[in-house]
Design an enzyme around this catalytic site. Structure first.
Site, short mmCIF file in Angstrom:
data_model
loop_
_atom_site.label_atom_id
_atom_site.label_comp_id
_atom_site.label_asym_id
_atom_site.label_seq_id
_atom_site.Cartn_x
_atom_site.Cartn_y
_atom_site.Cartn_z
N GLY A 310 5.50 6.97 -4.63
CA GLY A 310 5.81 5.85 -4.84
C GLY A 310 6.15 5.03 -3.56
O GLY A 310 5.66 5.27 -2.56
N SER A 311 7.35 4.06 -3.74
CA SER A 311 7.63 3.28 -2.69
C SER A 311 8.07 3.97 -1.42
O SER A 311 8.21 3.15 -0.33
CB SER A 311 8.43 2.13 -3.28
OG SER A 311 7.93 1.13 -4.25
N THR A 312 8.50 5.12 -1.51
CA THR A 312 9.23 5.71 -0.24
C THR A 312 7.82 5.81 0.49
O THR A 312 8.11 5.98 1.77
CB THR A 312 9.61 6.96 -0.68
OG1 THR A 312 8.71 7.78 -1.49
CG2 THR A 312 10.99 7.02 -1.26
N LYS A 314 5.99 3.49 1.51
CA LYS A 314 5.85 2.16 1.94
C LYS A 314 6.47 2.37 3.46
O LYS A 314 5.97 1.88 4.37
CB LYS A 314 6.63 1.19 1.23
CG LYS A 314 5.94 0.73 -0.11
CD LYS A 314 6.59 -0.18 -1.14
CE LYS A 314 5.54 -0.47 -2.09
NZ LYS A 314 6.33 -1.37 -3.00
#
Length: 606
Positions: A310-312, A314
């Site tokens: 997920g967004s980790t 990013k």
């Protein structure tokens, strides 16, 4: 007067002058009488028999002596089997300690019950008496063993001292005990996924126990007889802090129950050395009963499970953009449309801002569109090269033998880079992502995580420089900004100067993403100005609650738990709270020209 020769008045017979009898004549008539054979005495007749008997006894005694010598130099089957078993079980294991010297695993001597069936006098009686003292033994199976006539058999390994005393009092011939080493774990399941387990013969089968056998040469030491007692071996000192481990497990158990999650996990890593201070994966198991580890739901989700992070992820995309030199904190990304279309696929922001976003805002608003524009702006080959440089495309191997390889796209195209930029389309072990974020925080040194205690100099010697210090400075600034102004506010514990990032990934079920099933992650680093520790918490399928307004995203569960852990472990790890806010200056908006040129050349070379 008789006829004969006279000499000195003595009459003698002259046998030589006596004519021989003619053939056919009767020797008894007209010839001298022949002397009868001498008869042997009884003593003379028995002499030969005595010699024969003596020789026989000598042979018998020599045979007996030879057999006794054989018995003396070659033990019988029962003794040899018993001695071999004792020699095999004499092998010990070194103690395993936490970083502060607390015992995590050690050996104790326990009795094991054996039988020598050839010496059993009454099988039925022995069976009845043994099963009366140990009802867990199957009577039919026990009787078959005792009647087998074998030299040596195990009846039950690792019995209690009380059982030993009761059986010893029975006085049964052919029943005995051998003391062997048993591995015990005083803290039960607290450190189970790190320590692993051993089998009934005290051989490592998982975790650090298996590493000690395979990599530390314990098997060779045992074979050479140098590992007969644990005292003779140097203890293995791990990087784990038992206090922090207990806190992590305690909070994860409470959080897993509260958020009704399927599973949970957590890590504390020292980003300056790569040491794993804590690793917990739930459900776990008790290594004192290693059979529980066979349950597939009890795998180590930190380094055996692979997930879309997920967004980790990013954070990786931003670090790549800054490292390239083509993006700075002053760069603006177009998110006005609230979505981006690639081929026939449309990707949207979770909370669209519908405006131009600065690079830090892309991170704090967790904009999918912003990171997609960064990744595609640099191109697919550069994206792949950067992720490989950061250790995300290869299997991560640590002291724990259990690990999983990442799952990558078969054909990596534009759409793949777009989704991977925000954490979908690639699955990695959480420990891999943690390693990469650690490099962003420590000045750019990629350190392979270790579960063995080491110092910073040793870690730096084994590390690989993957980022420039400038990139690390920017990432620390952005992580702190996210904790004060962005999605990581729930972990901004007063006094600890925390930086953080949330990550929520929808789970892929049957080839489609399910919006109601999430894998949530929260990463927090502290203190942000000089990072020392990175805390990561993850939940598998947490549920939305009334207090979370029905949301099951990371900030509402993993973020809350991370804050609770940080409050408790900060003082334990020696991080003193600072109640004056540490300035968070923005790093230079643009890198110096020579640094920019170096960045472009470095990126092109990869």
């Amino acid at each position: 007067m008789s006829e004969g020769n006279m000499s000195d008045g003595t009459i003698v017979d002259n046998p030589a002058s006596t004519p021989a009898p003619e053939a056919g004549a009767n020797p008894d008539i007209g010839s001298p009488a022949k002397a009868p054979p001498r008869r042997l005495s009884k003593l003379e007749k028995s002499a030969g028999r005595i010699v024969l008997i003596v020789v026989g006894f000598v042979c018998i005694y020599m045979a007996i002596m030879a057999r006794l010598t054989q018995f003396g130099t070659a033990p019988d089957q029962q003794y040899d089997a018993r001695r071999s078993a004792a020699d095999q079980l004499a092998a010990a294991r070194p103690d395993i300690l936490d970083r502060n010297g607390r015992i995590l695993a050690t050996d104790v001597q326990v009795p094991s019950l054996y039988a020598e069936p050839k010496k059993i006098i009454d099988v039925d009686e022995a069976t009845e008496l043994l099963t009366a003292q140990m009802p867990e033994l199957d009577a039919r199976d026990l009787r078959a063993k005792l009647a087998s006539g074998k030299g040596f058999i195990w009846l039950k390994r690792e019995i209690t001292p009380e059982q030993r005393n009761r059986i010893y009092a029975l006085g049964l011939p052919g029943i005995g005990f051998i003391n062997e080493n048993k591995r015990i774990y005083p803290n039960g399941p607290t450190v189970s996924h790190v320590l692993g387990a051993v089998n009934i013969d005290n051989q490592g089968i998982a975790g650090l126990e298996k590493y000690i056998d395979n990599k530390r040469g314990l098997s060779e030491l045992q074979a050479l007889g140098y590992a007969s007692t644990s005292d003779a071996m140097k203890p293995v000192q791990t990087s784990i802090d038992l206090r922090a481990q207990a806190v992590m497990r305690d909070e994860l158990i409470a959080g897993m129950e509260h958020f009704k999650a399927k599973a949970a996990g957590g890590v504390i890593m020292d980003v300056t050395t790569g040491e794993m201070i804590s690793l917990v994966s739930l459900p776990d198991f008790d290594p004192n009963n290693p059979a529980d580890a066979l349950d597939p739901n009890r795998i180590n989700r930190i380094n055996v499970g692979t997930y879309e992070m997920g967004s980790t992820f990013k954070a990786l995309t931003l670090a790549m953009a800054i490292e390239s030199g083509r993006f700075t904190t002053n760069s603006m990304l177009d998110a006005r449309a609230g979505s981006v279309t690639i081929g026939r696929w449309t990707i949207r922001d979770y909370h669209p801002q519908r405006r131009m976003l600065s690079l830090p805002e892309v991170f704090t608003y967790s904009s999918n569109i912003g990171v997609i524009r960064m990744a595609l702006g640099l191109g697919v080959p550069a994206h792949q090269a950067f992720l490989r440089q950061m250790g995300q495309l290869d299997r991560l191997v640590t002291e724990l033998p259990e690990n999983a390889a990442p799952i990558l796209p078969r054909r990596w195209g534009t759409l793949n880079s777009a989704t991977i930029a925000f954490g979908q389309g690639i699955t990695v072990a959480p420990l891999q992502a943690i390693m990469a974020v650690g490099a962003m925080m420590n000045g750019g040194h990629l350190m392979k995580p270790t579960f063995i205690k080491r110092n910073q100099d040793e870690a730096l010697a084994l590390s690989k420089t993957v980022l420039k210090p400038h990139t690390s400075d920017v990432m620390r600034y952005i992580m702190r900004l996210n904790a004060t102004n962005g999605s990581a506010k729930k972990v901004d514990i007063f006094g600890y100067q925390v930086g953080g990032k949330t990550g929520t990934a929808e789970k892929l079920i049957g080839g489609r993403y399910n919006k109601n099933l999430n894998f949530t992650t929260f990463m927090a680093v502290f203190p942000f100005d000089k990072p020392k520790y990175l805390i990561t918490v993850l939940y598998d399928e947490p549920k939305g609650l009334p207090e979370t307004y029905g949301y099951s995203t990371a900030a509402w569960n993993a973020g809350v738990t991370t804050g609770k852990i940080l409050e408790r472990v900060g003082p334990l790890l020696g991080v003193k709270p600072r109640f004056m806010e540490v300035p968070n200056p923005v790093p230079p908006l643009y890198a110096p020209k020579d640094q920019l040129n170096q960045s472009m050349a470095w990126l092109a070379a990869r």
